[in-house]
Enzyme design. Structure first.
Site, PDB file in Angstrom:
ATOM      1  N   HIS A  21       0.850  -1.197   0.000  1.00  0.00           N
ATOM      2  CA  HIS A  21       0.000   0.000   0.000  1.00  0.00           C
ATOM      3  C   HIS A  21       0.884   1.245   0.000  1.00  0.00           C
ATOM      4  CE1 HIS A  21       0.944   0.321   4.275  1.00  0.00           C
ATOM      5  NE2 HIS A  21       0.463  -0.894   4.487  1.00  0.00           N
ATOM      6  N   HIS A  24       4.244   1.195   1.870  1.00  0.00           N
ATOM      7  CA  HIS A  24       5.386   0.518   1.230  1.00  0.00           C
ATOM      8  C   HIS A  24       5.923   1.341   0.061  1.00  0.00           C
ATOM      9  CE1 HIS A  24       2.820  -2.570   3.117  1.00  0.00           C
ATOM     10  NE2 HIS A  24       3.980  -2.920   3.639  1.00  0.00           N
ATOM     11  N   CYS A 129       3.610 -11.469  18.555  1.00  0.00           N
ATOM     12  CA  CYS A 129       2.712 -10.901  17.540  1.00  0.00           C
ATOM     13  C   CYS A 129       3.091 -11.509  16.194  1.00  0.00           C
ATOM     14  CB  CYS A 129       2.817  -9.377  17.467  1.00  0.00           C
ATOM     15  SG  CYS A 129       1.892  -8.713  16.052  1.00  0.00           S
ATOM     16  N   CYS A 132       3.814  -8.833  13.446  1.00  0.00           N
ATOM     17  CA  CYS A 132       5.161  -8.238  13.515  1.00  0.00           C
ATOM     18  C   CYS A 132       6.224  -9.318  13.445  1.00  0.00           C
ATOM     19  CB  CYS A 132       5.392  -7.495  14.824  1.00  0.00           C
ATOM     20  SG  CYS A 132       4.382  -6.053  15.085  1.00  0.00           S
ATOM     21  N   CYS A 150      -0.755  -6.319  20.748  1.00  0.00           N
ATOM     22  CA  CYS A 150       0.370  -5.719  20.017  1.00  0.00           C
ATOM     23  C   CYS A 150       0.207  -4.196  20.010  1.00  0.00           C
ATOM     24  CB  CYS A 150       0.397  -6.245  18.584  1.00  0.00           C
ATOM     25  SG  CYS A 150       1.569  -5.340  17.558  1.00  0.00           S
ATOM     26  N   HIS A 153      -0.313  -3.410  15.983  1.00  0.00           N
ATOM     27  CA  HIS A 153      -1.509  -3.928  15.302  1.00  0.00           C
ATOM     28  C   HIS A 153      -2.759  -3.960  16.186  1.00  0.00           C
ATOM     29  CE1 HIS A 153       1.891  -5.520  12.921  1.00  0.00           C
ATOM     30  NE2 HIS A 153       1.112  -5.180  11.930  1.00  0.00           N
ATOM     31  N   LYS A 303      -1.448   4.297  12.315  1.00  0.00           N
ATOM     32  CA  LYS A 303      -0.429   3.963  11.325  1.00  0.00           C
ATOM     33  C   LYS A 303      -1.108   3.184  10.195  1.00  0.00           C
ATOM     34  CE  LYS A 303       3.437   1.014  10.328  1.00  0.00           C
ATOM     35  NZ  LYS A 303       3.793  -0.379  10.419  1.00  0.00           N
ATOM     36  N   LYS A 306      -1.506  -2.997   6.620  1.00  0.00           N
ATOM     37  CA  LYS A 306      -2.231  -3.984   5.813  1.00  0.00           C
ATOM     38  C   LYS A 306      -3.455  -4.499   6.554  1.00  0.00           C
ATOM     39  CE  LYS A 306       2.018  -5.748   3.761  1.00  0.00           C
ATOM     40  NZ  LYS A 306       3.212  -6.399   4.309  1.00  0.00           N
TER      41      LYS A 306
HETATM   42  O1  ME8 Z   1       8.656  -5.289   8.386  1.00  0.00           O
HETATM   43  N1  ME8 Z   1       4.191   4.423   7.030  1.00  0.00           N
HETATM   44  O2  ME8 Z   1       7.854  -5.945   6.324  1.00  0.00           O
HETATM   45  P1  ME8 Z   1       6.519  -5.095   6.185  1.00  0.00           P
HETATM   46  C1  ME8 Z   1       5.444   4.390   6.571  1.00  0.00           C
HETATM   47  N2  ME8 Z   1       9.484  -7.974   6.289  1.00  0.00           N
HETATM   48  N3  ME8 Z   1       6.053   3.279   6.124  1.00  0.00           N
HETATM   49  C2  ME8 Z   1       5.357   2.142   6.120  1.00  0.00           C
HETATM   50  C3  ME8 Z   1       4.025   2.092   6.573  1.00  0.00           C
HETATM   51  C4  ME8 Z   1       3.438   3.309   7.041  1.00  0.00           C
HETATM   52  N4  ME8 Z   1       2.195   3.372   7.488  1.00  0.00           N
HETATM   53  N5  ME8 Z   1       3.585   0.834   6.457  1.00  0.00           N
HETATM   54  C5  ME8 Z   1       4.614   0.104   5.930  1.00  0.00           C
HETATM   55  C6  ME8 Z   1       8.696  -5.997   7.408  1.00  0.00           C
HETATM   56  N6  ME8 Z   1       5.682   0.891   5.724  1.00  0.00           N
HETATM   57  C7  ME8 Z   1       9.829  -6.992   7.231  1.00  0.00           C
HETATM   58  C8  ME8 Z   1      11.086  -6.243   6.833  1.00  0.00           C
HETATM   59  S1  ME8 Z   1      13.697  -6.155   6.196  1.00  0.00           S
HETATM   60  C9  ME8 Z   1      15.021  -7.119   6.405  1.00  0.00           C
HETATM   61  C10 ME8 Z   1      12.312  -7.096   6.724  1.00  0.00           C
HETATM   62  C11 ME8 Z   1       6.975   0.475   5.161  1.00  0.00           C
HETATM   63  O3  ME8 Z   1       5.834  -5.618   4.973  1.00  0.00           O
HETATM   64  C12 ME8 Z   1       8.138   0.862   6.057  1.00  0.00           C
HETATM   65  O4  ME8 Z   1       9.309   0.857   5.290  1.00  0.00           O
HETATM   66  O5  ME8 Z   1       5.775  -5.066   7.455  1.00  0.00           O
HETATM   67  C13 ME8 Z   1       8.187  -0.282   7.042  1.00  0.00           C
HETATM   68  O6  ME8 Z   1       9.422  -0.354   7.721  1.00  0.00           O
HETATM   69  C14 ME8 Z   1       7.951  -1.452   6.109  1.00  0.00           C
HETATM   70  O7  ME8 Z   1       7.005  -0.952   5.141  1.00  0.00           O
HETATM   71  C15 ME8 Z   1       7.418  -2.689   6.794  1.00  0.00           C
HETATM   72  O8  ME8 Z   1       7.038  -3.622   5.814  1.00  0.00           O
END
Ligand code: ME8
Length: 502
Positions: A21, A24, A129, A132, A150, A153, A303, A306
């Site tokens: 979304h 990301h 969680c 997370c 959490c 979430h 925040k 998903k």
């Molecule tokens: O954490 N505001 O994956 P993830 C700003 N797989 N950035 C956001 C956001 C928001 N509301 N929502 C998501 C993971 N992001 C792990 C990472 S790395 C070795 C493993 C962005 O799918 C932001 O960059 O939950 C956040 O850190 C990331 O998506 C989390 O993506």
């Protein structure tokens, strides 16, 4: 010839349990702008993004759909790649944690650490969680209706109790504090202080890096005990090594690694500093050069997430603003490292209409139309209006400093917008349409357009290419861009770049 400076930039690898979304896209577009900017200034740039495909969350998501995890992640990865394509993300590799070379890296790293005595067997219990993929302690979780939830979430945590393998994170306390205090790695600085405070304020505990296969079978097998899979975070962080051929091309790895820039959201700061720096040290690898941390996009007070029901879909943004450039610009303009940003359609609409459609789009259109009408499409002039062009030179200097040294894309864009505003005021005051020969005035404006589009190139590449092509403007290194006199421009057409939204 001067050897090219390497520049290695990464995004987090996202969990493909659901579509990406705006949150990301926020990270991915920002990293893309930095990658494109560094390519333009001549750096040998490598941009890595990808997906984090193992663990309980993905295992369960696949179960819910009635397909195997691999089938599930394959279908989701296609969606991620498609969105990054639609947003013009210029990654050099899309790494998947199910890639063969990544699995090798993870097994190798676990084996090395085990041999060094940095991994040992034990038991754990705690509140987990799944969204997370981490444990929360009593000081971290929220109590809602008498149950631990959490803090991100706001879902109930799961009590988990089993045998595992631990990584001796506690042994790295002094190393980490020394590193964090003496090196400018974590940016902005207050995030660095947050990590230091956490290490100082509480006991640095060893972390569990394995799961019993009978519960979490969807993962990389622990090389020294086939009854366990590797914990997703231990697996995922190592993608940054896989992406630049850690095991297969040492020379290449060393070269890019020396200039590593990790872009992350603040939710995963702890893993990307304390945990990751310690893992790297355990493998005798230097820490990254920079960890660039940004804050959250907030929607309806929470925040954006998903599973929070408040995600803004990339598809909807592309539909509303009609081009990848529109969406890329909006993301860059609201981007904020230090502070959370609340988004709304009215905020995005007003930036889009006033900055892209009016300030930039109208200026380009007017300048193009006037050159065609008044000068038959060919523009040259020996004189220039310095009061405006001096501002263009200042904007170049400020833009490069803001983006290249301070990573402040939004402020950098405001510099360009300020310049374009001056240009719009100039056109209204000199009224070139009333002059018999407006060459000097239009040439002055053309130089401002040239400067502005060169600076905007990493952000809105398609529109900039269109203007460059229509106005025969040369695009170049943003560090060297400056106002010229005595050039000739041939204007083929006056493009309409951004249509207003209502
Ligand atoms: O954490 N505001 O994956 P993830 C700003 N797989 N950035 C956001 C956001 C928001 N509301 N929502 C998501 C993971 N992001 C792990 C990472 S790395 C070795 C493993 C962005 O799918 C932001 O960059 O939950 C956040 O850190 C990331 O998506 C989390 O993506």
């Amino acid at each position: 010839m001067k050897p090219e400076t390497p520049f290695y930039i990464t995004t987090p690898i996202y969990y493909p349990n659901a579509e990406p979304h705006l949150g990301h896209a926020y990270t991915t577009v920002f990293a893309d702008i930095l990658a494109r900017y560094h390519r333009l200034i001549g750096d040998d740039t490598f941009y890595l993004t990808g997906t984090d495909e193992h663990g309980l969350k993905l295992q369960r998501a696949a179960e819910a759909k009635g397909v195997t995890p691999k089938e599930f992640v394959d279908s989701m990865v296609a969606i991620y790649r498609n969105f990054w394509g639609l947003l013009n993300i210029s990654y050099n590799r899309f790494v998947r944690t199910t890639d063969e070379d990544h699995i090798k890296v993870v097994k190798y790293a676990a084996e090395v650490m085990y041999r060094k005595g940095l991994i040992y067997k034990g038991n754990y219990s705690g509140w987990y969680c799944v969204d997370c993929e981490k444990f929360y302690s009593a000081s971290e979780y929220l109590m809602i209706d008498g149950r631990p939830h959490c803090p991100i979430h706001r879902k109930p945590l799961e009590w988990t109790e089993e045998s595992t393998y631990y990584f001796r994170l506690s042994e790295f306390r002094e190393y980490l504090l020394n590193l964090l205090k003496n090196k400018d790695i974590v940016y902005p600085k207050h995030f660095r202080q947050e990590v230091i405070n956490k290490i100082v304020g509480q006991e640095l505990l060893d972390i569990s890096i394995a799961r019993p296969k009978e519960r979490v079978w969807w993962g990389i097998e622990l090389p020294f005990d086939k009854n366990y899979t590797v914990y997703v975070w231990f697996d995922a962080l190592l993608n940054y090594l896989t992406g630049i051929n850690y095991l297969s091309d040492k020379e290449r790895f060393r070269r890019y690694w020396s200039s590593t820039h990790h872009v992350i959201g603040k939710d995963i700061l702890w893993f990307h500093t304390a945990v990751w720096f310690a893992m790297l040290k355990a493998l005798d690898i230097d820490p990254p050069k920079k960890v660039l941390v940004h804050s959250f996009i907030i929607n309806k007070g929470l925040k954006m997430g998903k599973s929070s029901g408040n995600a803004v879909r990339i598809e909807d943004l592309l539909g509303r603003y009609l081009s990848s450039d529109g969406v890329r610009y909006l993301i860059a303009r609201i981007f904020n490292l230090g502070k959370d940003v609340e988004v709304s359609t009215s905020l995005l609409d007003s930036i889009y209409n006033s900055e892209l459609a009016d300030n930039l789009g109208n200026l380009i259109r007017r300048v193009g139309v006037l050159i065609k009408k008044k000068l038959k499409g060919t523009l040259s002039s020996e004189s220039i209006d310095n009061t405006l062009t001096d501002k263009a030179d200042t904007a170049v200097h400020k833009f490069n400093k803001l983006l290249g040294e301070e990573y402040e894309i939004s402020t950098a864009l405001q510099e360009v917008m300020g310049l374009l505003k001056e240009a719009n005021a100039y056109i209204n005051s000199v009224r070139p349409w009333e002059l018999s020969d407006p060459s000097k005035e239009l040439y002055t404006l053309m130089e401002v357009v040239k400067v502005a589009i060169n600076l905007l190139y990493p952000v809105i590449p398609e529109s900039v290419s269109k203007v460059a092509e229509s106005f025969s403007i040369q695009l170049g290194n943003p560090l060297d861009i400056s106002v010229d006199v005595g050039k000739e421009y041939v204007v083929k057409e006056a493009p309409i770049l951004f249509k207003k939204v209502r």
